[in-house]
Design a protein around this motif. Structure first.
Motif, PDB file in Angstrom:
ATOM      1  N   LEU A 252       0.821  -1.205   0.000  1.00  0.00           N
ATOM      2  CA  LEU A 252       0.000   0.000   0.000  1.00  0.00           C
ATOM      3  C   LEU A 252       0.857   1.259   0.000  1.00  0.00           C
ATOM      4  O   LEU A 252       0.590   2.217  -0.733  1.00  0.00           O
ATOM      5  CB  LEU A 252      -0.924  -0.003   1.223  1.00  0.00           C
ATOM      6  CG  LEU A 252      -2.262  -0.733   1.086  1.00  0.00           C
ATOM      7  CD1 LEU A 252      -2.962  -0.840   2.430  1.00  0.00           C
ATOM      8  CD2 LEU A 252      -3.154  -0.022   0.084  1.00  0.00           C
ATOM      9  N   ASN A 253       1.906   1.249   0.822  1.00  0.00           N
ATOM     10  CA  ASN A 253       2.797   2.405   0.876  1.00  0.00           C
ATOM     11  C   ASN A 253       3.503   2.619  -0.459  1.00  0.00           C
ATOM     12  O   ASN A 253       3.713   3.755  -0.899  1.00  0.00           O
ATOM     13  CB  ASN A 253       3.821   2.228   1.994  1.00  0.00           C
ATOM     14  CG  ASN A 253       3.214   2.394   3.375  1.00  0.00           C
ATOM     15  OD1 ASN A 253       2.325   3.219   3.555  1.00  0.00           O
ATOM     16  ND2 ASN A 253       3.666   1.617   4.340  1.00  0.00           N
ATOM     17  N   ASN A 254       3.873   1.504  -1.105  1.00  0.00           N
ATOM     18  CA  ASN A 254       4.519   1.623  -2.409  1.00  0.00           C
ATOM     19  C   ASN A 254       3.543   2.144  -3.464  1.00  0.00           C
ATOM     20  O   ASN A 254       3.888   2.981  -4.299  1.00  0.00           O
ATOM     21  CB  ASN A 254       5.073   0.261  -2.840  1.00  0.00           C
ATOM     22  CG  ASN A 254       5.696   0.303  -4.222  1.00  0.00           C
ATOM     23  OD1 ASN A 254       6.668   1.010  -4.455  1.00  0.00           O
ATOM     24  ND2 ASN A 254       5.117  -0.443  -5.145  1.00  0.00           N
ATOM     25  N   ILE A 255       2.306   1.656  -3.393  1.00  0.00           N
ATOM     26  CA  ILE A 255       1.290   2.076  -4.361  1.00  0.00           C
ATOM     27  C   ILE A 255       0.998   3.568  -4.233  1.00  0.00           C
ATOM     28  O   ILE A 255       0.737   4.251  -5.220  1.00  0.00           O
ATOM     29  CB  ILE A 255       0.011   1.226  -4.179  1.00  0.00           C
ATOM     30  CG1 ILE A 255       0.222  -0.165  -4.779  1.00  0.00           C
ATOM     31  CG2 ILE A 255      -1.207   1.893  -4.814  1.00  0.00           C
ATOM     32  CD1 ILE A 255      -0.884  -1.142  -4.493  1.00  0.00           C
ATOM     33  N   ARG A 256       1.063   4.083  -2.996  1.00  0.00           N
ATOM     34  CA  ARG A 256       0.794   5.510  -2.792  1.00  0.00           C
ATOM     35  C   ARG A 256       1.787   6.378  -3.554  1.00  0.00           C
ATOM     36  O   ARG A 256       1.481   7.514  -3.914  1.00  0.00           O
ATOM     37  CB  ARG A 256       0.866   5.845  -1.297  1.00  0.00           C
ATOM     38  CG  ARG A 256      -0.315   5.345  -0.489  1.00  0.00           C
ATOM     39  CD  ARG A 256      -0.374   6.019   0.863  1.00  0.00           C
ATOM     40  NE  ARG A 256      -1.344   5.386   1.736  1.00  0.00           N
ATOM     41  CZ  ARG A 256      -1.035   4.576   2.739  1.00  0.00           C
ATOM     42  NH1 ARG A 256       0.242   4.297   2.998  1.00  0.00           N
ATOM     43  NH2 ARG A 256      -1.971   4.048   3.481  1.00  0.00           N
ATOM     44  N   THR A 257       2.980   5.854  -3.787  1.00  0.00           N
ATOM     45  CA  THR A 257       3.994   6.646  -4.496  1.00  0.00           C
ATOM     46  C   THR A 257       3.738   6.678  -6.002  1.00  0.00           C
ATOM     47  O   THR A 257       4.376   7.448  -6.710  1.00  0.00           O
ATOM     48  CB  THR A 257       5.398   6.069  -4.230  1.00  0.00           C
ATOM     49  OG1 THR A 257       5.490   4.755  -4.801  1.00  0.00           O
ATOM     50  CG2 THR A 257       5.672   5.991  -2.737  1.00  0.00           C
ATOM     51  N   LYS A 258       2.842   5.825  -6.471  1.00  0.00           N
ATOM     52  CA  LYS A 258       2.529   5.790  -7.909  1.00  0.00           C
ATOM     53  C   LYS A 258       1.028   5.579  -8.093  1.00  0.00           C
ATOM     54  O   LYS A 258       0.584   4.664  -8.782  1.00  0.00           O
ATOM     55  CB  LYS A 258       3.331   4.687  -8.612  1.00  0.00           C
ATOM     56  CG  LYS A 258       3.354   3.351  -7.877  1.00  0.00           C
ATOM     57  CD  LYS A 258       4.309   2.376  -8.524  1.00  0.00           C
ATOM     58  CE  LYS A 258       4.331   1.075  -7.745  1.00  0.00           C
ATOM     59  NZ  LYS A 258       5.291   0.104  -8.248  1.00  0.00           N
ATOM     60  N   LYS A 259       0.271   6.450  -7.443  1.00  0.00           N
ATOM     61  CA  LYS A 259      -1.195   6.328  -7.440  1.00  0.00           C
ATOM     62  C   LYS A 259      -1.769   6.390  -8.852  1.00  0.00           C
ATOM     63  O   LYS A 259      -2.668   5.634  -9.196  1.00  0.00           O
ATOM     64  CB  LYS A 259      -1.801   7.432  -6.567  1.00  0.00           C
ATOM     65  CG  LYS A 259      -1.510   7.293  -5.085  1.00  0.00           C
ATOM     66  CD  LYS A 259      -2.322   8.278  -4.269  1.00  0.00           C
ATOM     67  CE  LYS A 259      -1.769   9.688  -4.403  1.00  0.00           C
ATOM     68  NZ  LYS A 259      -0.479   9.877  -3.736  1.00  0.00           N
ATOM     69  N   GLY A 260      -1.247   7.326  -9.662  1.00  0.00           N
ATOM     70  CA  GLY A 260      -1.784   7.487 -11.015  1.00  0.00           C
ATOM     71  C   GLY A 260      -1.672   6.213 -11.823  1.00  0.00           C
ATOM     72  O   GLY A 260      -2.645   5.772 -12.454  1.00  0.00           O
ATOM     73  N   ARG A 261      -0.492   5.607 -11.807  1.00  0.00           N
ATOM     74  CA  ARG A 261      -0.296   4.382 -12.587  1.00  0.00           C
ATOM     75  C   ARG A 261      -1.173   3.247 -12.058  1.00  0.00           C
ATOM     76  O   ARG A 261      -1.740   2.473 -12.830  1.00  0.00           O
ATOM     77  CB  ARG A 261       1.182   3.970 -12.545  1.00  0.00           C
ATOM     78  CG  ARG A 261       1.495   2.795 -13.467  1.00  0.00           C
ATOM     79  CD  ARG A 261       2.977   2.498 -13.499  1.00  0.00           C
ATOM     80  NE  ARG A 261       3.400   1.757 -12.319  1.00  0.00           N
ATOM     81  CZ  ARG A 261       4.666   1.420 -12.073  1.00  0.00           C
ATOM     82  NH1 ARG A 261       5.615   1.790 -12.910  1.00  0.00           N
ATOM     83  NH2 ARG A 261       4.989   0.750 -10.992  1.00  0.00           N
ATOM     84  N   THR A 262      -1.293   3.173 -10.725  1.00  0.00           N
ATOM     85  CA  THR A 262      -2.094   2.105 -10.129  1.00  0.00           C
ATOM     86  C   THR A 262      -3.564   2.247 -10.504  1.00  0.00           C
ATOM     87  O   THR A 262      -4.227   1.267 -10.853  1.00  0.00           O
ATOM     88  CB  THR A 262      -1.942   2.122  -8.599  1.00  0.00           C
ATOM     89  OG1 THR A 262      -0.562   1.987  -8.261  1.00  0.00           O
ATOM     90  CG2 THR A 262      -2.725   0.987  -7.969  1.00  0.00           C
ATOM     91  N   ILE A 263      -4.068   3.496 -10.448  1.00  0.00           N
ATOM     92  CA  ILE A 263      -5.477   3.726 -10.780  1.00  0.00           C
ATOM     93  C   ILE A 263      -5.736   3.392 -12.248  1.00  0.00           C
ATOM     94  O   ILE A 263      -6.734   2.743 -12.589  1.00  0.00           O
ATOM     95  CB  ILE A 263      -5.866   5.187 -10.476  1.00  0.00           C
ATOM     96  CG1 ILE A 263      -5.851   5.419  -8.957  1.00  0.00           C
ATOM     97  CG2 ILE A 263      -7.247   5.513 -11.041  1.00  0.00           C
ATOM     98  CD1 ILE A 263      -6.016   6.858  -8.554  1.00  0.00           C
TER      99      ILE A 263
END
Length: 758
Positions: A252-263
């Protein structure tokens, strides 16, 4: 405490072999500050990695508290790094997407320390290195010296026996280097600190023991351990374990750093889910509409019991005989219905009629009986004259929808293969099935050779005689019996001669299982025969014997049946129509009819036709077929999404390679690394499923509005919560499958190589 005995390590690149360590033997005290000096390529870092369990030695042995490590398994090396070793790296090697406190806690997290206890310890060591007020900052918000202090705090947090420092001041200015060295010197008072450095000045200033290396060998040791000081403590392993929640938090912490790509990834993956969810919603809604229609309208359709009923299961089996469907041929194929029959003969005797009469009036709104006309039909063949039994052979009147005019539905629903459509009372139509088959028994009685196929030309013009009652019956006292002389009866000049004028077949667009097969006559013939028989002397005399009452109460049962027979009707019904009050009552009637067949042989069972069920099943099957096809197409996007997730996760592995090395240095197992990346795919898959269901749910509103405008049906598309849950689970499974290979690749990465990744 720590002992190295003749450690050797080589690296092979192509045909070139580099000997990094050449039989190094060393012993270390429990508390001392050891500095290892030497030029680049001397083997310093390799020695440090082997001591730290990041790299494996080829030969020799590493002993920790009298425990040999040469036979250690991967899990034991992981536990060794977590329990015994604390790393301080030149480039700090902090995990950038979690805060300072979480970085310090990581080693304890892998040890299974409770969250309350590890937070307390982490704050204590941060206070010791002077960074307690920076606990919730990200590493990139700190200076180089502060980041190195965080690395020291992390190394100390799990209270390891050994601190390994690889050029700890290499990236710091001189002032900060002094502060760090003083801190490390303080640590060395109660721990073994082994530091690799290029700086002899720092080594001689702070270290209590200096070891110099060159070309993989020890050149000098300023304070070697004497034999009598050898440690006698025992070493026990506490295995590491990263929980699912921990890996989930890291992801989750890693995903927060690349929210745009994850979304965007989750949205792209959700497209297939959106398509399938909409298809299932429409299918579910149409099924509900069909059920509603069945309950409100189809429930009024009667349940039909007739003497000849199509067994759909046997009919489907009969299609598997290898014969061509709808052939372009001009002959009829005899079908042996005794060997392979799709037509079931129901015996509608008095017992069954009484069983039907006992139906509850609360369920059956009405029961109607249809009596078939009993024609005295005669055909001549090579074996003489045959009496055609209209009850047992496929001989009946054309349904009203298939006759009555030259522009009748015969021409719409049937292909005329030979001849023409019957228009007169003396004309017959032979109807074949989709494979040009006709009952062998019927063809036999018509006088054809059924050992081979029969040309249409041989069939057209075939004559059949109708004998009337005055000629067919002979008086015996007050009653009449059929004549035995069929040859004389066939030649009787009073007979009506019928001819087969056409051969037809139901078109492909119409259901062949409706049973349109056999010899058909027109309603004009029925009316003519009834009029002739009503005026016959046989009937008139028989009526007088039975008190001249055709349908009154005084007519005894035996006489009534006899008169009805002579009039040309069957005394027992040919078809029974059972009308129901509603859908629930229809279900009870079906159960009642099924109970009759219990414990009866197959040939004695009564097969019925539930028109409502047949229509709704047909509609449901069509809808199911369309749904399956559409889902199959939409599923392609799910497969593509799974492949895309695999690519995205592989990119994530490349991006987080250094993090993999850091986690391994802290004692994370291979399965823990896999779990970190599987957790990330789990989050993406869950998000994808939820986004897909949400988008589909929103789209239902305009879709239902559009369908209402087109069909005036309200809320046709209805999402089933079970379908939504299943689709979310499918999204999770496919995403996890897509990310499984990258996660596996991540777990196999060499921690030493991973730590060097920039």
């Amino acid at each position: 405490m720590l002992s190295l005995k003749k450690i050797k390590k080589s690296y092979k690149t192509g045909d070139f072999i580099q000997h990094a360590l050449k039989g190094v033997s060393l012993q270390f005290r429990k508390n001392e500050f050891v500095a290892i000096l030497g030029p680049s390529g001397s083997g310093k870092t390799t020695l440090l990695n082997i001591i730290g369990g990041l790299d494996r030695y080829d030969e020799g042995n590493l002993i920790i508290n009298n425990r040999e490590t040469k036979n250690f398994k991967d899990s034991e090396w992981d536990a060794y790094r977590n329990n015994c070793i604390g790393f301080i790296f030149q480039s700090y090697n902090l995990i950038g997407h979690i805060d300072v406190l979480a970085n310090v806690e990581m080693g304890m997290t892998l040890s299974g320390v409770s969250s309350k206890e590890r937070r307390k310890k982490a704050l204590e060591v941060l206070d010791r290195v002077g960074l307690s007020e920076h606990a919730h900052k990200r590493p990139n918000q700190l200076s180089g010296g502060q980041m190195q202090r965080v690395a020291i705090a992390r190394a100390l947090a799990n209270d390891p026996d050994i601190i390994l420092a690889d050029e700890p001041t290499g990236a710091l200015d001189s002032k900060t280097s002094v502060q760090i060295m003083e801190l490390i010197q303080e640590i060395a008072k109660d721990k073994l600190v082994i530091m690799v450095t290029h700086n002899p000045e720092l080594a001689h200033t702070y270290a209590t023991r200096i070891i110099e290396m060159k070309d993989g060998e020890i050149l000098s040791d300023s304070n070697p351990l004497k034999e009598k000081e050898e440690n006698s403590e025992d070493y026990t392993i506490k295995k590491t374990s990263m929980g699912f929640l921990t890996s989930l938090k890291l992801s989750l912490n890693n995903i927060r750093t690349k929210k745009g790509r994850t979304i965007l990834t989750a949205f792209a993956s959700s497209i297939g889910i959106v398509g399938i969810a909409l298809i299932l919603s429409l299918s579910n809604g149409f099924d509900q509409q069909i059920s509603k229609f069945e309950g409100n309208t189809l429930s009024t359709f009667p349940v039909i019991v007739q003497r000849q009923s199509v067994d759909l299961e046997q009919f489907m089996q009969s299609l598997e005989d290898g014969l061509e469907e709808y052939p372009d041929t001009s002959y009829v194929i005899p079908l042996d219905e005794e060997a392979n029959s799709s037509v079931h003969q129901n015996v509608l005797n008095e017992d069954y009629v009484q069983y039907i009469e006992n139906l509850s009036s609360a369920d059956a709104s009405g029961i109607n009986y249809s009596y078939a006309v009993a024609l005295n039909l005669l055909a001549k063949g090579s074996d003489g004259v045959s009496l055609l039994n209209t009850n047992e052979l496929d001989i009946s009147s054309l349904p009203h929808s298939l006759q009555d005019s030259e522009t009748s539905l015969v021409q719409e629903q049937m292909d005329i293969l030979a001849g023409n459509v019957p228009t007169e009372k003396d004309e017959l139509l032979l109807v074949v099935d989709s494979k040009n088959r006709v009952s062998k028994a019927l063809l036999d009685d018509l006088g054809f050779d059924t050992e081979t196929s029969i040309d249409f030309d041989s069939i057209l013009g075939k004559e059949i005689k109708v004998a009337f009652n005055d000629d067919y019956y002979k008086a015996v006292g007050n009653y009449f019996v059929p004549t035995n002389d069929l040859n004389a009866l066939y030649d009787n000049e009073n007979n009506l001669t019928l001819k087969i004028v056409g051969v037809a077949r139901l078109k492909e667009d119409y259901a062949d299982y409706l049973g349109y097969r056999g010899l058909y006559y027109t309603n004009d013939l029925i009316d003519y025969v009834i009029r002739q028989n009503e005026n016959s002397q046989v009937v008139q005399k028989q009526l007088s014997v039975n008190y001249n009452v055709l349908s009154g109460e005084q007519l005894n049962e035996e006489g009534k049946e006899t008169v009805l027979d002579y009039l040309g009707y069957q005394s027992l019904p040919y078809v029974i129509y059972i009308y129901t009050n509603d859908f629930d009552s229809k279900e009870r009637i079906i159960t009642y009819l099924d109970d009759y067949n219990k414990d009866k042989a197959e040939e004695d069972q009564i097969v019925y036709l539930d028109q409502a069920d047949m229509i709704s099943s047909l509609s449901g099957n069509i809808m199911d077929g369309v749904t399956i096809v559409l889902i199959a197409f939409s599923s392609i996007s799910l497969v593509v999404s799974s492949i895309m997730i695999g690519i995205i996760m592989y990119i994530s592995v490349l991006e987080r390679t250094k993090e993999i090395g850091i986690l391994r240095s802290l004692g994370a197992r291979k399965k823990d690394i896999s779990r970190v990346f599987n957790s990330e795919t789990f989050i993406i898959g869950l998000a994808s499923g939820l986004i897909g269901i949400l988008i589909a749910w929103v789209l239902l509103f305009p879709i239902n509005h559009l369908l209402y405008d087109l069909t005036e049906l309200k809320n046709v598309a209805v999402m089933n919560p079970i379908h939504a849950l299943i689709l979310i689970i499918i999204s999770l499974i496919l995403t996890l499958i897509g990310g499984w290979i990258p996660a596996k690749l991540a777990s196999k990465k060499d921690p030493v190589v991973a730590l060097r990744t920039e």
